[in-house]
Every structure is written in C-alpha cells, then in structure tokens.
Design an enzyme around this catalytic site. Structure first.
Site: not given
Length: 546
Positions: A101, A203, A271, A331-332
C-alpha cells in the site's frame, strides 16, 4: 489464463493480506511481517500470483496504518525493515510478487512533516499541507465533508488556520500541488522499489489533489432508504466535484508511471472512489498512468444480475484499453459471503460463493481476493465495546464500521491459541463461527471452500493465453442469469452464471451450439443442444473457435 509475460499483472490473481489480522509471530496479539513470511507456503498453495499487503509503515494507528508517520520504516508492531526484506526474498523465492500500500493523499498528524508545517506559516514545510484562512465569521473555507463523518476542515490554533482532512482529523491532506511534496512522495516510492517491491496499491488515488479554488461541492439529491430516511453519512449529501478527482492528478500519475517504468515488471493498482468511477478508471489506466484500478462498484450490497450487467457495460463502454482489477471484498466493507447473500438460505449462500469467484476469474481484468474469502468467512459480529475502528465508532449503531471484516484469520479450530492466530490477546476477537471454517479443517476436504478456491484458480490458469486481453460483451437476458462473452479473432468464451434463487433456462447463441464445455466441475448445469438449464448457483463456461 495469463497474457504477455512482461505484463504478468494482466489476469493475475492478487491476494490481499491485512497484516494485523493474518498471523502473529511474536505473541503480542497483532499480526506482523514475520507472521506473513511463516504462511507464504499456504499463500503459494492457493495459486495466486501476488500479495498485496495493507500498510505496515510506522504509524500511531488511529486508522490502523493508513495514517503514516514515516514512509520509510516499518512500525515496530509489524517488525523491522529486515523482516520486510526477508519477506520479499522468501516471497520471490516462491514465485510470488509483493505489492504494498502507498498513501499519497495524506499522512498522520504525527508525521514530522505535519508537525513542522503546523508550527508556523513561514517554515520550510508550511505549504506541504492544505491550509486555509477561515471565512470572516470564523467558519471553514467551504462546505466539504469528511468520508468518515463531520467536516473536512480542522482548526489549528497555532496557525489560526484550517487544514484539510478528507478522512479522520488525524489524517491531514498533503498539498500535492507543491512540487516539493511530489518529489518527496516519488522518492519514498523509489525507496521501496529499490528494496524489491513489485508494485503499489495506491490508496484513495483520486484524492491526491484538491481544487485550489476551494469551491463548494454541489448538493446531491438524497437517496432515501426503505424507511424513507436519508443516508447515515452526510458525505453522501454532496457531489464530490471539487475535493477529489482533479485534472492535476492525471499529470502526477504520469510521473508515478515514469518512475515505475524504470523498474520493469512493477505495477500500480489504484483504488478509485468517485461518483463516476468508470470514467475515472478509464482516465487513470492508460499506458502513461496506472496499470490497473478498482472501484467500489462491486463492493456494494447489490450483486443482482441487472446491477452487474449495468456495471460491466458502463465499464466496457469507457475503459477501452484500460484495465480493471475486480474486487468484491476487502478490509473496508462487509465480507462478500454476507453482503452478497442477504435473503438467501445458508446452504445456497455457501454454493453461491464459488460462483462469485468464477465470475471474477472470467471477466476482462485482474482479480483481487481478500484474505479469508477462500475459507468462506462471513462478516463477524463485533460488540460495540470491542470496536476499534473510528469509522464505526463515529457512526454507530446505524453503521458498525469495518472491524467485522478485519477479525483474525482462523488457522486452526482451537481456542487455546486463538485459532492459531496468536498466543496473546488478539487485537480483535476471534470469531467462533470462523473457527469452524479454519484452514486445518478445510485442507483435507476435497469440496471444502478452500479447495474449491484452489481448483478454480488452477482452472483459470489453464485458460488460453489469447483470452488474457479478450474483449467482453454482456448479454442482457432480462432475468437472474449473468451472461457475457469474451472474444478474440481466434477464440470465444461464453460464461453463464445463475445468480438467482430459482432455475433458469438459457438458449445458446448459435456460435456456441456444439462448443466445448470447459465448465469447472464444481458447478451444476444441464446442457443439451442449444438449451442450457442452470439451477441456483449453477454455471456454464463454453469455448468456441470461430
């Protein structure tokens, strides 16, 4: 199915590891880099091509690593730089790529850059963050709101100014309009490239730049829920025209791509969260910018055939040579087996889960799978007193946050060692339901979710190479069947998936009557002549040579 070897990322399968919850090697209750290294043989056995590791940088962990305090060091809870180097070496020895990330839009408020920036208006880093004077009445400069709730502007008593924070107040936005900031971010990426990483997951990539004029965002017509109430999060009350997705981002991403081109075989995946994700993905994934991108379109509650048909057609209409990376869980968001199976019986939900993976594997694009999806893990139920996610704590109880998808990975079905995750107290509770789906219980069962996952990845690997970049056309069936064709001049692939709760009948296009049936043997179907009958969760894949 793989394409040109110099573009390994096309049609690759990327496995996302959330390090806090994967494996704890030192018994402090938090997963770490040595824990990932210990489990690389397991990851390799899945058949995936690459691992994306969520942030492990030094951080106060207000947002669990997405608030970076040092871009060039490992937080002690995850280990040391030496541990990362050993992880890279061990992964590469197994033929696994490592993607990390990278957060380019904001830092922690405890980053030395911000501590210097907020000290005065005339220090060397005074313009490294987005600062603005208040309006005459003391209010913030405009109406922008934070993704996590509340306004985007936070008051700083030292500078008597507001700073921009699109997420938590502890995550001030960098002023990437400043050339010095751009140079620093690129240098920090180079630091990890020199250590051997194979790429970056960027990200919130479209948040990197803000509109310098700071105009208000326009109001958005409210979408009411089934109770007639407006959205829980007031972020959804605006069209986010000015606080993200700015044209300057395109120029900066060209600089990022130029850097990665100096390291052949490396990759970027962005993303993208926006009101018009397909257009942004198309703009961002070109030969000069990102290699691929994913959006939140498949991270929603809706997985009906009509919704998926519309989503895929929107993507196909604009992305052209660009490249999507399909993600249905991370993970969100709540885990897909829960989110995409609401209203279905537990038995049917279990059958539908491999269907989702088959869809991902046959779409035009690459695939990202979140840890635990291969086990069929459902969303864990977390009590309020056990919550640690500030997003959930802020919006409880209507929104429970992201902790339910971040609970520890169940390696064993024993409670004494917290399902094999840690010998200490886990940072989030281990789900008892997850222990019943532990890796050790699924390893030896041919039809376990884990081994179905492995079988599908292996099946995907043997699809014709020419299909790697094949075009895609969705067929509208006006029912619960999801049907699409992948085609080149040499081959065609027809994919038919039953996403409904009842049997469906499909009449094959003439080009696929008599075509070779290459359906994975995990899926039920009846195929006779030009007629295909699929039970709920049934599927069929046909290959035709024109």
């Amino acid at each position: 199915m793989s394409g040109n070897s110099t573009e390994w990322w096309r049609n690759s399968v990327i496995y996302q590891i959330y390090p806090r919850s994967f494996c704890d090697a030192n018994g402090d209750g938090i997963g770490d880099l040595p824990g990932i290294t210990q489990k690389l043989d397991y990851v390799k056995s899945l058949g995936v091509d690459a691992i994306w590791i969520s942030p492990f940088f030094k951080s106060p962990m207000v947002d669990f690593g997405y608030d970076v305090a040092d871009y060039r060091d490992v937080d002690p809870i995850f280990g040391r730089l030496q541990d990362f180097d050993q992880l890279i070496e061990a992964a590469h020895a197994r033929g696994l790529k490592i993607i990390i990330d990278q957060i380019l839009s904001h830092t922690s408020d405890r980053h030395p850059w911000f501590e210097e920036s907020r000290a005065s208006r005339d220090n060397p880093k005074a313009d490294w963050y987005v600062w603005q004077d208040p309006k005459d009445d003391g209010n913030p400069p405009n109406n922008w709101v934070s993704v996590f709730g509340g306004g985007s502007w936070r008051w700083c008593t030292r500078r008597r100014q507001y700073y921009l924070a699109n997420f938590l107040k502890e995550q001030p936005d960098l002023n990437v309009h400043n050339p010095e900031v751009q140079e620093q971010l690129l240098a920090d990426m180079k630091f990890w490239l020199d250590r051997g990483v194979d790429g970056f997951r960027l990200d919130a990539v479209n948040f990197i730049f803000h509109q310098q004029a700071l105009n208000d965002n326009p109001a958005r017509p409210l979408k009411l829920d089934e109770k007639g109430l407006p959205p829980v999060n007031h972020y959804d009350y605006q069209w986010h025209k000015n606080d993200k997705s700015q044209p300057e981002n395109l120029v900066f991403l060209q600089r990022v791509r130029k850097l990665l081109d100096q390291y052949p075989g490396t990759v970027t995946v962005g993303e993208v969260g926006d009101d018009n994700t397909h257009k942004i993905m198309a703009e961002y994934t070109t030969d000069q910018r990102l290699h691929m991108a994913y959006s939140f379109d498949l991270l929603t509650e809706d997985c009906s055939a009509p919704f998926l048909r519309e989503t895929l057609e929107k993507n196909r209409a604009v992305i052209e040579k660009g490249w999507p990376c399909w993600s249905i869980s991370n993970h969100d968001v709540p885990r897909s087996i829960t989110r995409w199976n609401r209203g279905f019986s537990p038995a049917l939900a279990h059958k539908r889960t491999p269907l989702f993976l088959l869809m991902q594997l046959t779409l035009r694009g690459s695939v990202c799978v979140y840890q635990g999806e291969e086990l069929g893990l459902a969303e864990a139920d977390i009590a309020f007193e056990d919550l640690v996610d500030p997003y959930g704590i802020n919006l409880w109880p209507e929104f429970k946050g992201r902790d339910g998808c971040r609970t520890p990975m169940p390696w064993t079905n024993t409670s004494a060692d917290n399902a094999g995750f840690t010998t200490g107290k886990p940072w989030l509770p281990v789900s008892e339901e997850h222990q019943n789906l532990a890796v050790n219980l699924q390893e030896d069962s041919q039809y376990s979710m884990l081994n179905q996952f492995r079988a599908l990845i292996e099946w995907h690997r043997h699809l014709p190479n020419s299909l790697a970049t094949a075009q895609q056309e969705v067929i509208d069936t006006d029912n619960d069947l999801m049907v699409f064709v992948r085609h080149t001049e040499k081959e065609r692939l027809l994919v038919v998936l039953n996403l409904g709760a009842t049997e469906e009948v499909f009449s094959l296009p003439e080009a696929f009557v008599g075509a070779e049936d290459i359906t994975p043997n995990l899926f039920a179907k009846e195929h006779s002549g030009s007629t295909l009958v699929l039970p709920p969760a049934g599927a069929c894949v046909l290959q035709s040579i024109p």
